[in-house]
Design a protein around this motif. Structure first.
Motif, PDB file in Angstrom:
ATOM      1  N   GLY A 110      63.533  44.416 -18.018  1.00 11.75           N
ATOM      2  CA  GLY A 110      63.439  45.562 -18.919  1.00 11.75           C
ATOM      3  C   GLY A 110      62.601  46.681 -18.353  1.00 11.75           C
ATOM      4  N   ALA A 111      61.476  46.335 -17.743  1.00 14.38           N
ATOM      5  CA  ALA A 111      60.606  47.342 -17.132  1.00 14.38           C
ATOM      6  C   ALA A 111      61.275  47.985 -15.929  1.00 14.38           C
ATOM      7  CB  ALA A 111      59.274  46.707 -16.733  1.00 14.38           C
ATOM      8  N   GLN A 112      62.008  47.195 -15.146  1.00 11.77           N
ATOM      9  CA  GLN A 112      62.708  47.739 -13.985  1.00 11.77           C
ATOM     10  C   GLN A 112      63.731  48.790 -14.397  1.00 11.77           C
ATOM     11  OE1 GLN A 112      64.282  44.841 -11.192  1.00 11.77           O
ATOM     12  NE2 GLN A 112      62.675  43.395 -11.741  1.00 11.77           N
ATOM     13  N   ALA A 113      64.429  48.553 -15.499  1.00 14.65           N
ATOM     14  CA  ALA A 113      65.421  49.516 -15.975  1.00 14.65           C
ATOM     15  C   ALA A 113      64.771  50.849 -16.325  1.00 14.65           C
ATOM     16  CB  ALA A 113      66.164  48.947 -17.181  1.00 14.65           C
ATOM     17  N   ILE A 114      63.575  50.788 -16.924  1.00 17.02           N
ATOM     18  CA  ILE A 114      62.853  52.016 -17.272  1.00 17.02           C
ATOM     19  C   ILE A 114      62.435  52.753 -16.015  1.00 17.02           C
ATOM     20  CG2 ILE A 114      60.760  52.926 -18.340  1.00 17.02           C
ATOM     21  CD1 ILE A 114      60.951  50.696 -20.384  1.00 17.02           C
ATOM     22  N   VAL A 115      61.956  52.020 -15.018  1.00 15.19           N
ATOM     23  CA  VAL A 115      61.545  52.631 -13.750  1.00 15.19           C
ATOM     24  C   VAL A 115      62.726  53.316 -13.094  1.00 15.19           C
ATOM     25  CG1 VAL A 115      60.702  52.161 -11.431  1.00 15.19           C
ATOM     26  CG2 VAL A 115      59.664  51.000 -13.374  1.00 15.19           C
ATOM     27  N   ALA A 116      63.875  52.632 -13.033  1.00 15.35           N
ATOM     28  CA  ALA A 116      65.053  53.183 -12.367  1.00 15.35           C
ATOM     29  C   ALA A 116      65.548  54.449 -13.051  1.00 15.35           C
ATOM     30  CB  ALA A 116      66.159  52.135 -12.333  1.00 15.35           C
ATOM     31  N   GLU A 161      64.871  46.474  -5.272  1.00 14.93           N
ATOM     32  CA  GLU A 161      65.852  46.852  -6.290  1.00 14.93           C
ATOM     33  C   GLU A 161      65.179  46.897  -7.648  1.00 14.93           C
ATOM     34  OE1 GLU A 161      69.754  44.805  -8.199  1.00 14.93           O
ATOM     35  OE2 GLU A 161      69.908  45.282  -6.050  1.00 14.93           O
ATOM     36  N   MET A 162      65.361  48.008  -8.339  1.00 17.05           N
ATOM     37  CA  MET A 162      64.791  48.179  -9.675  1.00 17.05           C
ATOM     38  C   MET A 162      65.900  48.633 -10.605  1.00 17.05           C
ATOM     39  SD  MET A 162      61.464  47.556  -9.253  1.00 17.05           S
ATOM     40  CE  MET A 162      60.421  48.413 -10.428  1.00 17.05           C
ATOM     41  N   GLY A 163      66.214  47.822 -11.609  1.00 12.72           N
ATOM     42  CA  GLY A 163      67.240  48.194 -12.562  1.00 12.72           C
ATOM     43  C   GLY A 163      68.597  48.428 -11.934  1.00 12.72           C
ATOM     44  N   GLY A 164      68.913  47.680 -10.881  1.00 17.22           N
ATOM     45  CA  GLY A 164      70.198  47.817 -10.218  1.00 17.22           C
ATOM     46  C   GLY A 164      70.271  48.941  -9.207  1.00 17.22           C
ATOM     47  N   VAL A 165      69.173  49.672  -9.019  1.00 23.44           N
ATOM     48  CA  VAL A 165      69.120  50.766  -8.055  1.00 23.44           C
ATOM     49  C   VAL A 165      68.232  50.353  -6.885  1.00 23.44           C
ATOM     50  CG1 VAL A 165      68.513  53.189  -7.673  1.00 23.44           C
ATOM     51  CG2 VAL A 165      69.414  52.451  -9.897  1.00 23.44           C
ATOM     52  N   GLN A 166      68.681  50.590  -5.674  1.00 22.36           N
ATOM     53  CA  GLN A 166      67.895  50.233  -4.493  1.00 22.36           C
ATOM     54  C   GLN A 166      67.014  51.395  -4.066  1.00 22.36           C
ATOM     55  OE1 GLN A 166      70.562  48.696  -1.453  1.00 22.36           O
ATOM     56  NE2 GLN A 166      70.220  46.617  -2.198  1.00 22.36           N
ATOM     57  N   SER A 193      39.969  57.481  -8.147  1.00 22.45           N
ATOM     58  CA  SER A 193      41.103  57.892  -8.976  1.00 22.45           C
ATOM     59  C   SER A 193      40.941  57.347 -10.391  1.00 22.45           C
ATOM     60  CB  SER A 193      42.411  57.374  -8.374  1.00 22.45           C
ATOM     61  OG  SER A 193      43.489  57.625  -9.250  1.00 22.45           O
ATOM     62  N   HIS A 194      41.495  58.062 -11.358  1.00 21.22           N
ATOM     63  CA  HIS A 194      41.417  57.615 -12.749  1.00 21.22           C
ATOM     64  C   HIS A 194      42.765  57.180 -13.307  1.00 21.22           C
ATOM     65  CE1 HIS A 194      37.203  58.559 -13.784  1.00 21.22           C
ATOM     66  NE2 HIS A 194      37.314  59.478 -12.851  1.00 21.22           N
ATOM     67  N   ALA A 195      43.822  57.245 -12.506  1.00 22.25           N
ATOM     68  CA  ALA A 195      45.136  56.811 -12.998  1.00 22.25           C
ATOM     69  C   ALA A 195      45.994  56.330 -11.842  1.00 22.25           C
ATOM     70  CB  ALA A 195      45.838  57.949 -13.728  1.00 22.25           C
ATOM     71  N   LEU A 196      46.490  55.103 -11.956  1.00 24.63           N
ATOM     72  CA  LEU A 196      47.413  54.547 -10.972  1.00 24.63           C
ATOM     73  C   LEU A 196      48.822  54.674 -11.544  1.00 24.63           C
ATOM     74  CD1 LEU A 196      47.761  53.006  -8.278  1.00 24.63           C
ATOM     75  CD2 LEU A 196      47.670  50.897  -9.609  1.00 24.63           C
ATOM     76  N   LYS A 197      49.711  55.354 -10.797  1.00 26.59           N
ATOM     77  CA  LYS A 197      51.050  55.645 -11.309  1.00 26.59           C
ATOM     78  C   LYS A 197      52.121  55.169 -10.336  1.00 26.59           C
ATOM     79  CE  LYS A 197      49.355  59.743 -13.747  1.00 26.59           C
ATOM     80  NZ  LYS A 197      49.509  61.191 -13.980  1.00 26.59           N
ATOM     81  N   LEU A 198      53.277  54.827 -10.894  1.00 25.72           N
ATOM     82  CA  LEU A 198      54.440  54.456 -10.100  1.00 25.72           C
ATOM     83  C   LEU A 198      55.469  55.569 -10.221  1.00 25.72           C
ATOM     84  CD1 LEU A 198      55.916  52.226  -8.428  1.00 25.72           C
ATOM     85  CD2 LEU A 198      56.872  51.427 -10.599  1.00 25.72           C
ATOM     86  N   VAL A 199      55.985  56.020  -9.067  1.00 23.31           N
ATOM     87  CA  VAL A 199      56.973  57.100  -9.053  1.00 23.31           C
ATOM     88  C   VAL A 199      58.240  56.601  -8.374  1.00 23.31           C
ATOM     89  CG1 VAL A 199      57.463  59.478  -8.371  1.00 23.31           C
ATOM     90  CG2 VAL A 199      55.114  58.798  -8.909  1.00 23.31           C
ATOM     91  N   ALA A 200      59.379  56.786  -9.035  1.00 19.70           N
ATOM     92  CA  ALA A 200      60.668  56.377  -8.470  1.00 19.70           C
ATOM     93  C   ALA A 200      61.611  57.576  -8.474  1.00 19.70           C
ATOM     94  CB  ALA A 200      61.273  55.241  -9.285  1.00 19.70           C
ATOM     95  N   ASN A 201      62.043  57.980  -7.283  1.00 20.31           N
ATOM     96  CA  ASN A 201      63.007  59.074  -7.175  1.00 20.31           C
ATOM     97  C   ASN A 201      64.370  58.455  -6.909  1.00 20.31           C
ATOM     98  OD1 ASN A 201      64.393  61.428  -6.851  1.00 20.31           O
ATOM     99  ND2 ASN A 201      63.159  62.227  -5.170  1.00 20.31           N
ATOM    100  N   GLY A 202      65.113  58.225  -7.977  1.00 19.50           N
ATOM    101  CA  GLY A 202      66.359  57.482  -7.879  1.00 19.50           C
ATOM    102  C   GLY A 202      67.472  58.197  -7.154  1.00 19.50           C
TER     103      GLY A 202
END
Length: 227
Positions: A110-116, A161-166, A193-202
């Motif tokens: 579920g989380a992977q789909a949101i990331v993708a 692979e995240m949410g079916g996207v490589q 740093s005060h925030a750790l973030k994940l960025v995905a450019n699909g």
């Protein structure tokens, strides 16, 4: 009998000395009752599953083998985050410890789909709300470049692979880094740093293979049948 007991005792002592006897345990954010959390393969917990938004009552200590697993549970609309609201005096509230340590970040389906589907929008995973403290800390001479951050078990410059996207996992980057198409990685992974973030450019979603060609073939078949 005495010899058997002696050998058993010695074996147990050897296991304790080697760290094998430290059972790997998982802590769920939904079960958190307060206090500090220490994660690592030789500590009380080796995994923290963030299945609900977590506000720490104290600090988060990460050691080698620590896993932060983000989970879309309980119908959450987004990936649950860790918020650190307090600190030990003027000290940071999130500690990455020891040069050479490996920290594992994982995401369920579920989380992977949101990331993708995030389309390059940064997803905040850990946010330090206490701006008066020093932010994230890397102890014992360590620095972000001297530690390793894996993503679903994948290392830097490998495919995940995240949410079916490589994606190509580019690892931790500066906040000013421009993620190219098909890249995924972290920002905010530095001292203070005060925030750790994940960025995905699909990557763009490919067109279905059963599109125009199938319609043309059907039209041709109908034309032949009319003759």
């Amino acid at each position: 009998m005495r010899q058997t007991l002696y050998l058993t005792t010695m074996f147990a002592a050897a296991l304790l000395g080697s760290g094998v006897a430290n059972a790997a345990e998982t802590l769920y954010a939904s079960d958190y009752t307060g206090g500090s959390i220490t994660l690592g393969s030789a500590y009380t917990y080796d995994k923290l599953v963030v299945d609900t938004p977590l506000t720490l009552g104290n600090y988060l200590d990460l050691y080698n083998g620590a896993t932060l697993a983000f989970s879309k549970e309980n119908g959450a609309d987004a990936i649950c985050s860790i918020f650190t609201a307090e600190s030990r005096g003027a000290s940071p509230t999130v500690f990455f410890n020891n040069t050479g340590d490996v920290y594992n970040f994982t995401f369920d389906a579920g989380a992977q789909a949101i990331v993708a589907a995030s389309a390059g929008t940064p997803i905040t995973l850990i946010s330090d709300l206490n701006e008066d403290c020093g932010g994230f800390s890397f102890y014992y001479g360590g620095s972000p470049s001297m530690t390793t951050l894996t993503l679903n078990g994948v290392g830097y410059n490998q495919t995940v692979e995240m949410g079916g996207v490589q994606f190509t996992y580019v690892g931790p980057q500066e906040d000013t880094y421009t993620f190219q198409e098909g890249e995924i990685g972290f920002t905010g992974y530095y001292q203070g740093s005060h925030a750790l973030k994940l960025v995905a450019n699909g990557k763009p979603t490919p067109e279905p293979t059963t599109g125009t060609l199938s319609l043309l073939a059907l039209a041709g078949l109908c034309a032949r049948r009319r003759k």
